[in-house]
Structures are given as structure tokens and as C-alpha cells.
Design a protein around this motif. Structure first.
Motif, PDB file in Angstrom:
ATOM      1  N   UNK A  16      65.135  61.360  35.602  1.00  0.00           N
ATOM      2  CA  UNK A  16      65.837  60.298  34.872  1.00  0.00           C
ATOM      3  C   UNK A  16      65.963  59.038  35.732  1.00  0.00           C
ATOM      4  N   UNK A  17      66.263  59.228  37.007  1.00  0.00           N
ATOM      5  CA  UNK A  17      66.406  58.094  37.913  1.00  0.00           C
ATOM      6  C   UNK A  17      65.077  57.368  38.077  1.00  0.00           C
ATOM      7  N   UNK A  18      64.003  58.144  38.172  1.00  0.00           N
ATOM      8  CA  UNK A  18      62.662  57.546  38.290  1.00  0.00           C
ATOM      9  C   UNK A  18      62.335  56.694  37.063  1.00  0.00           C
ATOM     10  N   UNK A  19      62.607  57.229  35.887  1.00  0.00           N
ATOM     11  CA  UNK A  19      62.313  56.487  34.660  1.00  0.00           C
ATOM     12  C   UNK A  19      63.191  55.238  34.538  1.00  0.00           C
ATOM     13  N   UNK A  20      64.440  55.350  34.958  1.00  0.00           N
ATOM     14  CA  UNK A  20      65.346  54.199  34.883  1.00  0.00           C
ATOM     15  C   UNK A  20      64.910  53.087  35.836  1.00  0.00           C
ATOM     16  N   UNK A  21      64.546  53.445  37.047  1.00  0.00           N
ATOM     17  CA  UNK A  21      64.220  52.451  38.070  1.00  0.00           C
ATOM     18  C   UNK A  21      62.841  51.839  37.852  1.00  0.00           C
ATOM     19  N   UNK A  22      61.868  52.678  37.502  1.00  0.00           N
ATOM     20  CA  UNK A  22      60.484  52.201  37.417  1.00  0.00           C
ATOM     21  C   UNK A  22      60.067  51.786  36.015  1.00  0.00           C
ATOM     22  N   UNK A  23      60.769  52.281  34.995  1.00  0.00           N
ATOM     23  CA  UNK A  23      60.353  52.027  33.622  1.00  0.00           C
ATOM     24  C   UNK A  23      59.158  52.852  33.206  1.00  0.00           C
ATOM     25  N   UNK A  24      58.791  53.835  34.032  1.00  0.00           N
ATOM     26  CA  UNK A  24      57.648  54.697  33.753  1.00  0.00           C
ATOM     27  C   UNK A  24      58.111  56.120  33.450  1.00  0.00           C
TER      28      UNK A  24
END
Length: 442
Positions: free
Chosen positions: A334-342
Motif C-alpha cells: 500500500x505504501x509503495x502504491x501511495x508513494x509511487x502511484x504504481x
């Protein structure tokens, strides 16, 4: 050139092109592909300050394997706080610097930059992953130059046997954690049981380290499948980067193949599967390693990605936590998707875990100035990480620790074009199944 350990380097790094030898040590605030080194240090009040510890990291930021390196900037940014505290070894606090080099998805380049990190930058520990083309040459440089190395995201047989490993003795300086071909075979065939087929399997292997290991006549996929009653159609090795797969497709069609299994790169599989669709070849099951490890690879295929299956080595639904951040697998994704938009991607968990293991090993080293002391801390690792438990000692050879593997399938997504979901967990029951497997839509 003699190394500080008395060995002769296979490459004279003094002859390298000056532009490629330049140390790229810019901050994490720079552009994504420039994030090649950073250091952080917060001295503990009770500990004296020691020298900086250097960790080398060779990863494919560019080239056909760049999907593996796509997560690196996020991982290093996220772990900056954890590493900013430094590491205490024997009561002495040390700053930690991570020096990252782009292998450009080229084995020769991977070997070259690994030699730079070892011989010129004098790293203390190497970490590496991203298929045999990246991990093997780096591991070889570490073994030759007596530098402790932790590797992952490569099935253990291509990592071990392709490098000339002897099960009786193993390696001295290089250690690996991941699953093996025996786990792939079990995962693939467990998935296949849920779809009725004629059990005729066409194998798709490139003439590269992965393809030759998976196609090995003794240890590979083919002999194991034959023992399980499958008929195997092997048209031979194709050349990596091949653009035309018509001859292979024709052979599969002629033999009545209903299952495709292999380990192609994303570009190779895109060519093969697109041409298969165009030429009317429609097997019921397509299960491939490496090719669709990333959401971007599935998206590049478009609608024909639906239903393709693969080994699933990391996913957000895993019941594990990071030893560095305390995040669950789902929270990390979830953090990855939030930060990167990917969309989350499988290498995320393993890239994160490499640094979990590295920091744990450094903490347990008796003498940071003795490479053998760092090396000796690796096989005594017993660490719960975001990808699961990592511990050497019970693996197939002394240098290998096994990790969990389940079966996954790409289906139409909700928030994303496609989602990778777990469809079989026979090999790792603690990882929940998320959906029933379906046949390739016709």
C-alpha cells in the motif's frame, strides 16, 4: 591486478572507460536512475563512532530486466530512516552507505560494476538479485575476491549449478535465499490439476542461464514432468531477443499442446504470446516464470494477459512483517502504491528483504574489519522478514536457504488493469488463496 586478498581480478578495472568508472553518489532526491549511493548516521549516546560500512548493490535499473530494479528507489528511500541509525558492532556505532550500480541487464556489465565496487570502492558486503543474468556474475566476483555476498530472486539451481557449485563443498563467500525448480514444478503442476487438459506440455526455454537450468535434462522441468505422466514437447532453445516464434508455435500446434511452461523474459514472452494469438494457437494453460513478474508486463500484453499463470513469490496477502519497519506485506504494498502511484510488484518484497538480512548480518558480525566475520554471520541468520522466515541450515546445499512459493494468476483488475492473485497454496498453506484458477479465455 592483485586484490587485497591476494587474488587476481578477472578484469583490470583501471582499463574501464572513465565515464563508466565514475562513482555516482548523488542523493535520493535526484532522478530515479541516479539514485546510486546514500549514507545515513545517527550516533548512539553509549557507543563510540567507527568507520563507515559500505554495502554494494548491483541491480538492473535499465534494459529488459529493469522491472526488477523498478522498486529500488522506493525501497532505499523507505529504509533511509532505518539505516540512518547506523549499525552497532561490538559496541561501536558505524554509519552505513549503500552503493548502487546499474547492471543494464547485461551479465558482463554486472560483473564489471561488481568488480568496481569490490576493488575500487572496497565494499564490506554485497547484496544482489534479479535473475541469474544479474546475480550470478556478481556472486562470482564476490567468490573470487573473498567478499561476503547475499543474493536472491534467482531459483537456486541456476544460481548454484550454473556457477559450478559442488553440493559436497558449496561456496565459501556467497549465500542465497529463494525457491528452487522443485518448488516451481510443484507449484505449476498443482495449478494445472484444476483445469482438465490432455497433459501435453510445450516448454519455452531461451538459451540463457534460466532457460538452460529449467531445461536441464537431469534437474530441470522436463524429466520431472515426464515422471508425472506429462508429454513434453521441446522445440529446443530459442535465442533471447528473438522476434519470430512461428516455428515454435507451429510445432506446439502440431503436437496438440494444451499447456505452455517456460521462463522467458518479458519482451520475449510478449512476442511469443502475441504471435500465438495471431496464429490461432490457444492452449488452455500458460504458466511462465519471470515474464509476467511485473504488472507493466501484463499491461503491455493487453487483453491476452488474462488467465496467464506463474509462480508467485511475493504478494501483499502474505502474513509476514518487515524486521526493519514493522510493516505487514500489505502495508508495504500500500505504501509503495501511495508513494509511487504504481501497482505493487513482486520484487518489492524481496528487494526490501535483502536489506533486512544485510543489516541483521552486520549487527551479528563479530569484527566489521574482518570480511570472514561478516561472511560467517550469514549462514547463522534466523530472521523473520516481509517475505517470510530466512534461515540457512536446512536448504538443499549449505549456501542456500529456501523461501515460500505459491501459484498465481493474472485476472482482470478492479483498480488496476490486471491483478495477480494467489490461486494455489498447496506448497505454502499459510499464504491464503484469493481466487479459483481459470483456463485461458478463448
Amino acid at each position: 591486478m592483485k586484490t587485497k586478498h591476494g587474488h587476481t581480478s578477472p578484469r583490470d578495472t583501471g582499463s574501464l572507460d572513465a565515464g563508466r568508472r565514475k562513482i555516482l553518489t548523488v542523493s535520493l532526491q535526484a532522478s530515479a536512475l541516479s539514485v546510486l549511493a546514500w549514507a545515513g548516521f545517527m550516533p548512539a549516546a553509549h557507543a563510540q563512532t567507527g568507520r563507515k560500512i559500505k554495502i554494494g548493490y548491483v541491480t538492473p535499473l535499465t534494459g529488459p530486466l529493469a522491472g526488477f530494479g523498478e522498486v529500488d528507489r522506493f525501497v532505499l528511500d523507505q529504509l533511509k530512516e532505518a539505516f540512518a541509525k547506523g549499525v552497532t558492532v561490538g559496541g561501536t556505532q558505524h554509519a552505513v552507505e549503500i552503493m548502487v550500480k546499474d547492471s543494464q541487464s547485461n551479465p558482463n556489465r554486472a560483473s564489471e560494476v561488481a568488480a568496481e565496487l569490490i576493488l575500487r570502492d572496497e565494499i564490506d558486503l554485497m547484496v544482489v538479485g534479479s535473475t541469474p543474468e544479474n546475480s550470478n556474475p556478481v556472486s562470482d566476483q564476490c567468490e573470487l575476491n573473498e567478499i561476503p555476498c547475499i543474493s536472491s530472486t534467482t531459483p537456486w539451481q541456476p544460481w548454484f549449478f550454473t556457477r559450478g557449485g559442488d553440493p559436497k563443498t558449496g561456496f565459501d563467500w556467497t549465500y542465497h535465499y529463494f525457491w528452487g525448480l522443485e518448488d516451481v514444478i510443484a507449484t505449476f503442476t498443482n495449478m494445472w490439476k484444476s483445469i482438465p487438459t490432455n497433459k501435453v506440455v510445450g516448454v519455452l526455454f531461451a538459451n540463457d542461464a534460466d532457460g538452460n537450468a529449467w531445461g536441464d535434462p537431469e534437474h530441470g522441468l522436463t524429466p520431472a514432468l515426464k515422471k508425472m505422466g506429462y508429454t513434453v514437447v521441446d522445440p529446443g532453445r530459442y535465442q533471447s531477443g528473438q522476434s519470430n516464434f512461428s516455428s515454435l508455435i507451429a510445432e506446439y500446434k502440431k503436437a496438440g499442446v494444451e499447456i505452455i511452461a517456460g521462463v522467458p523474459t518479458p519482451p520475449d514472452f510478449q512476442n511469443f504470446w502475441t504471435q500465438s494469438s495471431q496464429q490461432g494457437f490457444k492452449p488452455k494453460i500458460v504458466t511462465v516464470g519471470k515474464a509476467l513478474a511485473f504488472p507493466s508486463s501484463a499491461e503491455a500484453l493487453g487483453p491476452i494477459a488474462e488467465g496467464v499463470t506463474q509462480e508467485c513469490w511475493w504478494s501483499p496477502n502474505r502474513p509476514y512483517k518487515s524486521s526493519l519497519t514493522g510493516q505487514t506485506a500489505q502495508q508495504l504494498a500500500d505504501d509503495y502504491e501511495r508513494v509511487t502511484g504504481k501497482q505493487w510488484t513482486q520484487p518489492l518484497g524481496y528487494a526490501h528483504s535483502l536489506f533486512e538480512v544485510a543489516l541483521d548480518v552486520l549487527r551479528r558480525s563479530q569484527d566489521i574489519d574482518d570480511k570472514a566475520s561478516i561472511r560467517d554471520a550469514i549462514p547463522t541468520t534466523k530472521l523473520d522478514t516481509v517475505i517470510g522466515h530466512v534461515a540457512w541450515g536446512d536448504g538443499p546445499v549449505k549456501n542456500v536457504a529456501k523461501t515460500a512459493l505459491v501459484g498465481g494468476q493474472w485476472i482482470k483488475g478492479t483498480r488496476h488493469p490486471f491483478d495477480l492473485v494467489v490461486v494455489n497454496n498447496d506448497t505454502a498453506p499459510d499464504i491464503p488463496v484469493q481466487a479459483e484458477m481459470i483456463a485461458i479465455p478463448r
